[in-house]
Every structure is written in structure tokens, then in C-alpha cells.
Enzyme design. Structure first.
Site, PDB file in Angstrom:
ATOM      1  N   GLU A 178      25.710 -20.518   5.900  1.00 16.86           N
ATOM      2  CA  GLU A 178      27.246 -20.457   6.594  1.00 16.86           C
ATOM      3  C   GLU A 178      27.375 -20.615   7.905  1.00 16.86           C
ATOM      4  O   GLU A 178      26.519 -19.905   8.705  1.00 16.86           O
ATOM      5  CB  GLU A 178      27.994 -19.106   6.036  1.00 16.86           C
ATOM      6  CG  GLU A 178      29.341 -19.123   6.666  1.00 16.86           C
ATOM      7  CD  GLU A 178      30.104 -17.982   5.736  1.00 16.86           C
ATOM      8  OE1 GLU A 178      29.683 -17.330   5.048  1.00 16.86           O
ATOM      9  OE2 GLU A 178      31.341 -17.720   6.453  1.00 16.86           O
ATOM     10  N   ASP A 232      29.943 -12.374  -6.122  1.00 15.89           N
ATOM     11  CA  ASP A 232      29.541 -12.025  -4.957  1.00 15.89           C
ATOM     12  C   ASP A 232      29.448 -10.379  -4.937  1.00 15.89           C
ATOM     13  O   ASP A 232      30.376  -9.497  -5.188  1.00 15.89           O
ATOM     14  CB  ASP A 232      30.648 -12.265  -3.825  1.00 15.89           C
ATOM     15  CG  ASP A 232      29.941 -12.743  -2.618  1.00 15.89           C
ATOM     16  OD1 ASP A 232      28.702 -12.749  -2.468  1.00 15.89           O
ATOM     17  OD2 ASP A 232      30.864 -13.152  -1.431  1.00 15.89           O
ATOM     18  N   GLU A 259      24.328 -11.360   0.431  1.00  9.38           N
ATOM     19  CA  GLU A 259      24.117 -11.725   1.840  1.00  9.38           C
ATOM     20  C   GLU A 259      22.605 -10.954   2.661  1.00  9.38           C
ATOM     21  O   GLU A 259      22.617  -9.892   2.270  1.00  9.38           O
ATOM     22  CB  GLU A 259      25.453 -11.288   2.848  1.00  9.38           C
ATOM     23  CG  GLU A 259      26.374 -11.852   2.497  1.00  9.38           C
ATOM     24  CD  GLU A 259      27.657 -11.655   3.264  1.00  9.38           C
ATOM     25  OE1 GLU A 259      27.637 -11.141   4.281  1.00  9.38           O
ATOM     26  OE2 GLU A 259      28.875 -12.018   2.961  1.00  9.38           O
ATOM     27  N   LYS A 308      25.509 -13.373  -6.039  1.00  6.07           N
ATOM     28  CA  LYS A 308      25.169 -13.592  -4.517  1.00  6.07           C
ATOM     29  C   LYS A 308      25.031 -12.470  -3.814  1.00  6.07           C
ATOM     30  O   LYS A 308      25.811 -11.554  -3.722  1.00  6.07           O
ATOM     31  CB  LYS A 308      25.984 -14.767  -3.984  1.00  6.07           C
ATOM     32  CG  LYS A 308      25.910 -15.157  -2.461  1.00  6.07           C
ATOM     33  CD  LYS A 308      26.810 -16.142  -2.153  1.00  6.07           C
ATOM     34  CE  LYS A 308      28.073 -15.714  -1.511  1.00  6.07           C
ATOM     35  NZ  LYS A 308      27.976 -14.684  -0.578  1.00  6.07           N
ATOM     36  N   ASP A 320      33.654 -12.320  -2.048  1.00  4.38           N
ATOM     37  CA  ASP A 320      34.347 -11.176  -1.411  1.00  4.38           C
ATOM     38  C   ASP A 320      35.356 -11.579  -0.306  1.00  4.38           C
ATOM     39  O   ASP A 320      36.152 -10.852   0.159  1.00  4.38           O
ATOM     40  CB  ASP A 320      33.322 -10.153  -0.993  1.00  4.38           C
ATOM     41  CG  ASP A 320      32.504 -10.686   0.060  1.00  4.38           C
ATOM     42  OD1 ASP A 320      32.749 -11.748   0.503  1.00  4.38           O
ATOM     43  OD2 ASP A 320      31.637  -9.899   0.958  1.00  4.38           O
ATOM     44  N   SER A 321      35.347 -12.777  -0.233  1.00  2.00           N
ATOM     45  CA  SER A 321      36.565 -13.570   0.813  1.00  2.00           C
ATOM     46  C   SER A 321      37.856 -13.184   0.124  1.00  2.00           C
ATOM     47  O   SER A 321      38.753 -13.465   0.913  1.00  2.00           O
ATOM     48  CB  SER A 321      36.132 -15.120   0.849  1.00  2.00           C
ATOM     49  OG  SER A 321      36.194 -15.573  -0.367  1.00  2.00           O
TER      50      SER A 321
HETATM   51  O1  KIV Z   1      33.031 -14.675   0.032  1.00  2.00           O
HETATM   52  C1  KIV Z   1      32.793 -16.089   0.001  1.00  2.00           C
HETATM   53  O2  KIV Z   1      33.803 -16.696  -0.424  1.00  2.00           O
HETATM   54  C2  KIV Z   1      31.663 -16.458   0.395  1.00  2.00           C
HETATM   55  C3  KIV Z   1      31.601 -18.120   0.812  1.00  2.00           C
HETATM   56  C4  KIV Z   1      32.368 -18.122   2.145  1.00  2.00           C
HETATM   57  C5  KIV Z   1      30.308 -18.511   0.833  1.00  2.00           C
HETATM   58  O3  KIV Z   1      30.609 -15.656   0.603  1.00  2.00           O
END
Ligand code: KIV
Length: 265
Positions: A184, A84, A116, A114, A45-46
Site C-alpha cells: 500500500e 481483514d 498488517e 489478512k 477494516d476500511s
Molecule cells: O482495509 C482495507 O480495505 C485494506 C485495503 C486498503 C488494502 O486493507
């Protein structure tokens, strides 16, 4: 070459082979990553910050993530694709979490997701996703979806209590069945301790050299993003791209482009 799976990553930890992970949000980047032998692609989600111009990741939606995961999945056959889960796509209920995780696999071609947070917060959601047959990667330490609670992008796990809590959280995510864990922006010695305590691989970003694997945001390591301490810049593609764009502008203005070789008779 066979597809890298959640199991393959665990085997790599057992044989002390470092795991390579990068973010990608589009077809050509993912295709190049496969050609370069990357183990795992995280459609993070970056993308909110890296390619959408957002201030943080909080406004990234399921539909936006699905769009990016589809492009990446279409490009690769070997790297494990991790989707994500964006903010508020799994926080409401385990049903919401499994429905959205299922969309990443069924509609967009990801092989895992993934999310969080700890088992204390999301244990039931993680269990529901795992029961549906979808591997889950955990993510502890600096978790950007909690940025307002954390009070900024700061190193996590500095105090003794926070360290102990992170070790407990990591063990609990492993016990739930997560196949790997992103750490992280935590102190390197804490990441080392967690890595030694777990059978599943740790993937570090700003977590020092002792993790089982490393991940970076690709736009940061190619010179397009933030200049964060942990993000080594491997190439300044922003400058290289800027040069090419300027040359095009100048050549069109001067009439040097298109030449005869670019024209049809
Ligand atoms: O969203 C993302 O790219 C991430 C990484 C920084 C691990 O969660």
C-alpha cells in the site's frame, strides 16, 4: 466456475494474469462483484471509514468485521473472500490471532485472512494461523493500523533504508508462508522490485502498475470516499444517488409519488 483459492492466485502470477481485488462490506455489492468476474473480495477494516463514518480503522472491532464478512460470504461462491483482521485482534498473542482468524472462517465463511505488518512483529501469529490451515495475506507499506506511529497517510519506502527493509520484510512474509502480499502506497519502482523478487503475488494499492494485482476501496472508486491520488473514480455514484434521493423527496412533497401504478385497488 470453481472457487478462486490462494493457490489459484499464485498460478495467476505464474501465467502473468493480473489479479483483481476490491473491498466489499455487504451482500448486494459482493454479489455484483461475483457477477463481474472479480477474483478476490477483501472485507477490509476500511469499512470503518467507508461505511461507518469513523476517522480511521482503529476502532473497528472483531464483532463488526464478523458482521460484514458474514454478509459478503453469503453472497459469493467464486471469489476468494479475505477477512481483514482488525486492530488488536492479532497483536496481543499468537493464540489471540489464531482464535480470531478461526472465527472469520468458522463463524463467518471467509477462506483467508489478512493482517498488517512484518514477520519481525507478527511471525509467530502468522505461523499459528497457517498451522490451523488458514491462508494469510500479508500487508506492507502504508499500514493504516500503525497510523499514529507513521505520522499520517504518507508514501512509505522512500529512503534507501526503508526500501531495503520493505524488500526484506516482503521476502520474510513469503518465507513464512503468506499466499499474497498487499503493498500500500509505496513508490512504483519499489513495488516492481518486490514483485520481481517474490513468487507469491503482490496486490498493489497506490503502488503503481507493476504489481501482480490491484485492489481499491470500492467506495473510493465509486465516488463515495476520499479523493486520494491512487484511487481512480470509475463512477460518481454519490451524485447519481443524490439525484435519485432529491427526486423522491420532491415527488413525495408534490404528490407525484406514489402513482396509480404503485398503488393497490
Ligand atoms: O482495509 C482495507 O480495505 C485494506 C485495503 C486498503 C488494502 O486493507
Amino acid at each position: 466456475m470453481a472457487r478462486v483459492t490462494a493457490l489459484t492466485l499464485r498460478e495467476k502470477k505464474q501465467s502473468a494474469e493480473r489479479i483483481t481485488v476490491l473491498t466489499a462490506y455487504d451482500f448486494p455489492t459482493a454479489q455484483l462483484m461475483e457477477e463481474c468476474g472479480l477474483d478476490c473480495i477483501l472485507v477490509g477494516d476500511s469499512c470503518g471509514q467507508a461505511v461507518m463514518g469513523r476517522a480511521d480503522t482503529l476502532s473497528v472491532t472483531m464483532e463488526e468485521m464478523l458482521h460484514h464478512v458474514r454478509m459478503v460470504s453469503a453472497a459469493v461462491h467464486q471469489p476468494l473472500v479475505v477477512a481483514d483482521m482488525p486492530f488488536m485482534s492479532y497483536q496481543v498473542s499468537p493464540e489471540q490471532a489464531v482464535t480470531n482468524a478461526g472465527r472469520f472462517v468458522a463463524e463467518a465463511g471467509a477462506q483467508s485472512v489478512k493482517l498488517e505488518g512484518s514477520a519481525r512483529g507478527f511471525g509467530p501469529a502468522i505461523e499459528r494461523i497457517l498451522n490451523a490451515g488458514i491462508p494469510v495475506m500479508g500487508h506492507l507499506g502504508l499500514t493504516p493500523q500503525r497510523i499514529h506511529q507513521l505520522g499520517g497517510y504518507k508514501v512509505q519506502g522512500r529512503s534507501r533504508d526503508a526500501r531495503e527493509q520493505l524488500v526484506r520484510d516482503a521476502r520474510e512474509l513469503q518465507a513464512l508462508g503468506c499466499f499474497a502480499l498487499v503493498l500500500e502506497v509505496v513508490p512504483a519502482d519499489l513495488a516492481e522490485e518486490i514483485t520481481a523478487a517474490l513468487d507469491i503475488p503482490t496486490i498493489g494499492i497506490g503502488a503503481g502498475p507493476h504489481c501482480d494485482g490491484q485492489v481499491l476501496v470500492t467506495h473510493d472508486m465509486l465516488g463515495f470516499g476520499r479523493r486520494a491520488k491512487h484511487a481512480k473514480v470509475y463512477a460518481d455514484l454519490r451524485s447519481a444517488m443524490g439525484e435519485a434521493l432529491k427526486e423522491y423527496v420532491n415527488e413525495v412533497k408534490s404528490g407525484a409519488f406514489p402513482g396509480e401504478e404503485h398503488s393497490f385497488s
